[in-house]
Design a protein around this motif. Structure first.
Motif, PDB file in Angstrom:
ATOM      1  N   LEU A 136     -23.725 -39.270   8.876  1.00  0.00           N
ATOM      2  CA  LEU A 136     -23.148 -40.389   9.687  1.00  0.00           C
ATOM      3  C   LEU A 136     -23.983 -41.599  10.566  1.00  0.00           C
ATOM      4  CD1 LEU A 136     -20.666 -42.489   9.362  1.00  0.00           C
ATOM      5  CD2 LEU A 136     -19.500 -40.876  11.216  1.00  0.00           C
ATOM      6  N   ALA A 137     -24.216 -40.500  11.804  1.00  0.00           N
ATOM      7  CA  ALA A 137     -25.075 -40.108  12.696  1.00  0.00           C
ATOM      8  C   ALA A 137     -26.552 -40.433  12.676  1.00  0.00           C
ATOM      9  CB  ALA A 137     -25.253 -38.764  14.164  1.00  0.00           C
ATOM     10  N   THR A 138     -27.085 -40.321  11.054  1.00  0.00           N
ATOM     11  CA  THR A 138     -28.266 -41.347  10.881  1.00  0.00           C
ATOM     12  C   THR A 138     -28.852 -42.247   9.944  1.00  0.00           C
ATOM     13  OG1 THR A 138     -28.892 -38.571  10.401  1.00  0.00           O
ATOM     14  CG2 THR A 138     -30.823 -39.900   9.171  1.00  0.00           C
ATOM     15  N   GLU A 139     -27.416 -42.226   9.414  1.00  0.00           N
ATOM     16  CA  GLU A 139     -27.095 -43.588   8.627  1.00  0.00           C
ATOM     17  C   GLU A 139     -27.094 -44.458  10.042  1.00  0.00           C
ATOM     18  OE1 GLU A 139     -23.081 -44.951   6.870  1.00  0.00           O
ATOM     19  OE2 GLU A 139     -24.225 -43.436   5.328  1.00  0.00           O
ATOM     20  N   HIS A 140     -26.271 -44.653  11.062  1.00  0.00           N
ATOM     21  CA  HIS A 140     -26.086 -45.263  12.602  1.00  0.00           C
ATOM     22  C   HIS A 140     -27.920 -45.997  12.746  1.00  0.00           C
ATOM     23  CE1 HIS A 140     -24.713 -47.843  15.897  1.00  0.00           C
ATOM     24  NE2 HIS A 140     -25.093 -45.956  16.598  1.00  0.00           N
ATOM     25  N   LEU A 141     -28.666 -44.664  13.191  1.00  0.00           N
ATOM     26  CA  LEU A 141     -29.301 -44.827  13.835  1.00  0.00           C
ATOM     27  C   LEU A 141     -30.595 -45.370  12.712  1.00  0.00           C
ATOM     28  CD1 LEU A 141     -29.629 -41.304  16.052  1.00  0.00           C
ATOM     29  CD2 LEU A 141     -29.135 -43.811  16.547  1.00  0.00           C
ATOM     30  N   VAL A 142     -30.721 -44.870  11.728  1.00  0.00           N
ATOM     31  CA  VAL A 142     -32.063 -45.251  10.720  1.00  0.00           C
ATOM     32  C   VAL A 142     -31.815 -46.835   9.738  1.00  0.00           C
ATOM     33  CG1 VAL A 142     -33.307 -44.499   9.209  1.00  0.00           C
ATOM     34  CG2 VAL A 142     -32.864 -42.366  10.684  1.00  0.00           C
ATOM     35  N   MET A 143     -30.186 -46.478   9.462  1.00  0.00           N
ATOM     36  CA  MET A 143     -30.035 -47.728   8.233  1.00  0.00           C
ATOM     37  C   MET A 143     -29.391 -48.816   8.949  1.00  0.00           C
ATOM     38  SD  MET A 143     -30.732 -46.751   5.077  1.00  0.00           S
ATOM     39  CE  MET A 143     -31.524 -45.631   3.767  1.00  0.00           C
ATOM     40  N   GLY A 144     -28.371 -48.426  10.379  1.00  0.00           N
ATOM     41  CA  GLY A 144     -28.094 -49.505  11.609  1.00  0.00           C
ATOM     42  C   GLY A 144     -26.531 -49.730  10.546  1.00  0.00           C
ATOM     43  N   GLY A 145     -25.873 -48.999   9.999  1.00  0.00           N
ATOM     44  CA  GLY A 145     -25.398 -47.979   9.486  1.00  0.00           C
ATOM     45  C   GLY A 145     -23.505 -48.130  10.637  1.00  0.00           C
ATOM     46  N   PRO A 146     -22.438 -48.693  10.641  1.00  0.00           N
ATOM     47  CA  PRO A 146     -21.580 -47.971  11.741  1.00  0.00           C
ATOM     48  C   PRO A 146     -21.030 -46.635  11.919  1.00  0.00           C
ATOM     49  CG  PRO A 146     -20.197 -49.125   9.851  1.00  0.00           C
ATOM     50  CD  PRO A 146     -22.134 -49.076   8.897  1.00  0.00           C
ATOM     51  N   PHE A 147     -20.459 -46.388  12.849  1.00  0.00           N
ATOM     52  CA  PHE A 147     -20.811 -45.500  13.550  1.00  0.00           C
ATOM     53  C   PHE A 147     -18.961 -45.033  14.162  1.00  0.00           C
ATOM     54  CE2 PHE A 147     -20.308 -41.454  16.046  1.00  0.00           C
ATOM     55  CZ  PHE A 147     -21.232 -40.665  15.061  1.00  0.00           C
ATOM     56  N   GLY A 148     -18.052 -44.377  12.606  1.00  0.00           N
ATOM     57  CA  GLY A 148     -16.688 -44.333  12.699  1.00  0.00           C
ATOM     58  C   GLY A 148     -15.724 -43.442  11.694  1.00  0.00           C
ATOM     59  N   TRP A 149     -14.321 -43.448  12.340  1.00  0.00           N
ATOM     60  CA  TRP A 149     -14.212 -42.451  11.597  1.00  0.00           C
ATOM     61  C   TRP A 149     -13.534 -42.714   9.677  1.00  0.00           C
ATOM     62  CZ3 TRP A 149     -14.013 -37.974  12.849  1.00  0.00           C
ATOM     63  CH2 TRP A 149     -14.256 -37.258  14.877  1.00  0.00           C
ATOM     64  N   ALA A 150     -13.488 -43.941   9.501  1.00  0.00           N
ATOM     65  CA  ALA A 150     -13.653 -44.610   8.531  1.00  0.00           C
ATOM     66  C   ALA A 150     -14.744 -44.743   7.431  1.00  0.00           C
ATOM     67  CB  ALA A 150     -14.074 -45.898   8.211  1.00  0.00           C
ATOM     68  N   GLY A 151     -15.949 -44.324   8.362  1.00  0.00           N
ATOM     69  CA  GLY A 151     -16.784 -43.553   7.730  1.00  0.00           C
ATOM     70  C   GLY A 151     -17.156 -42.332   7.086  1.00  0.00           C
ATOM     71  N   TYR A 152     -16.478 -41.725   8.744  1.00  0.00           N
ATOM     72  CA  TYR A 152     -16.645 -40.320   8.520  1.00  0.00           C
ATOM     73  C   TYR A 152     -16.013 -39.507   7.053  1.00  0.00           C
ATOM     74  CZ  TYR A 152     -16.126 -35.146  10.257  1.00  0.00           C
ATOM     75  OH  TYR A 152     -15.946 -34.496   9.968  1.00  0.00           O
ATOM     76  N   GLY A 153     -14.771 -40.343   6.988  1.00  0.00           N
ATOM     77  CA  GLY A 153     -13.942 -40.040   6.040  1.00  0.00           C
ATOM     78  C   GLY A 153     -13.986 -40.176   4.815  1.00  0.00           C
ATOM     79  N   ARG A 154     -15.158 -41.638   4.112  1.00  0.00           N
ATOM     80  CA  ARG A 154     -15.513 -41.777   3.139  1.00  0.00           C
ATOM     81  C   ARG A 154     -16.905 -40.498   2.934  1.00  0.00           C
ATOM     82  NH1 ARG A 154     -20.795 -43.729   2.703  1.00  0.00           N
ATOM     83  NH2 ARG A 154     -19.931 -44.382   5.316  1.00  0.00           N
TER      84      ARG A 154
END
Length: 264
Positions: free
Chosen positions: A102-120
């Motif tokens: 999740l952190a890598t996706e946020h930093l590299v891809m610009g994705g959201p960082f939140g619990w919804a994404g974590y559960g997915r």
């Protein structure tokens, strides 16, 4: 004392080299898997720029894989059964790896960082984690069997084996002790002067050899530490090669003893 310190130092260096080699192989394996994932571009990652996609998957697979490696190493002595441990490690690593992804996706891809994404991510990360740990286990099993480290052991104190040696014939009483093998109600004692049968329970022999430098490696085998020349472990079974060409089996139960001694 200086000689003993030198032997300890050599054993430490060898153990460090073996550990570094294992880490290097694990990192290389995770990097290869990361390159493969970057090429395949699963989970819609093919839409990302090619460089960003490869960077993303390399960070995810190497970082996430090493989390699994650390957990596997920690559990190895407590859970010697390989495939059961693989499943347990994949479950335990999934929450940590999901956070890493999740952190890598946020930093590299610009994705959201939140619990919804974590559960997915949890449901996507676990099967990949399981597959990675399975591949790692299969790779290590296919590598040539070898001695990774050699623990140098000081010769045993004479009194440590004195009681047991008194049971041997005069010819073998002063010989180099190699191994003790249980056969029903008697023991086969292997020395560099040949083997000899004695009447004694294996449990009693282990008690008399408690302070000697050696290990029980199987339900019916005890081996002298200084007689061990190589240890092989393949397909869930082990084998010790001893001085004089003798070979003894190593069971899963006693494998952690040899691992702690630095043999694999």
């Amino acid at each position: 004392m200086r000689e003993r310190d030198g032997m300890d130092g050599e054993a430490t260096i060898q153990q460090r080299q073996a550990t570094a080699r294992r880490w290097a192989i694990d990192i290389a394996l995770m990097a290869v898997i990361g390159l493969l994932m970057g090429f395949l571009g699963p989970f819609a990652s093919e839409r990302a720029p090619i460089v960003g996609r490869y960077v993303y998957w390399m960070i995810c697979m190497v970082g996430g894989g090493l989390i699994g490696v650390v957990l596997d190493e920690r559990l190895a002595s407590r859970m010697p059964e390989t495939w059961r441990r693989v499943v347990v490690v994949s479950v335990l690593m999934a929450p940590l790896v999901s956070l890493h992804v999740l952190a890598t996706e946020h930093l590299v891809m610009g994705g959201p960082f939140g619990w919804a994404g974590y559960g997915r991510l949890l449901w996507q990360v676990w099967p990949i984690s399981l597959a990675v740990m399975v591949v790692r286990t299969l790779v290590w099993r296919r590598l040539p069997t070898r001695v990774e480290t050699l623990t140098i052991v000081a010769p045993p104190l004479p009194e440590a084996e004195a009681a047991f040696r008194r049971r041997l014939s005069a010819r073998r009483r002063g010989a180099r002790l190699i191994a003790v093998e249980a056969h029903d109600h008697y023991l086969k004692v292997h020395t560099d002067a040949g083997a000899e049968l004695i009447t004694l329970r294996f449990a009693d022999a282990l008690a008399e050899l408690e302070r000697a430098h050696g290990w029980r490696v199987h339900r019916s085998w005890w081996v002298a530490a200084e007689a061990v020349e190589a240890v092989r472990w393949r397909r869930g079974a082990g084998e010790v090669r001893l001085a004089g060409g003798l070979e003894a089996p190593v069971s899963r139960t006693y494998a952690p003893i040899l691992k702690d001694a630095g043999w694999f």
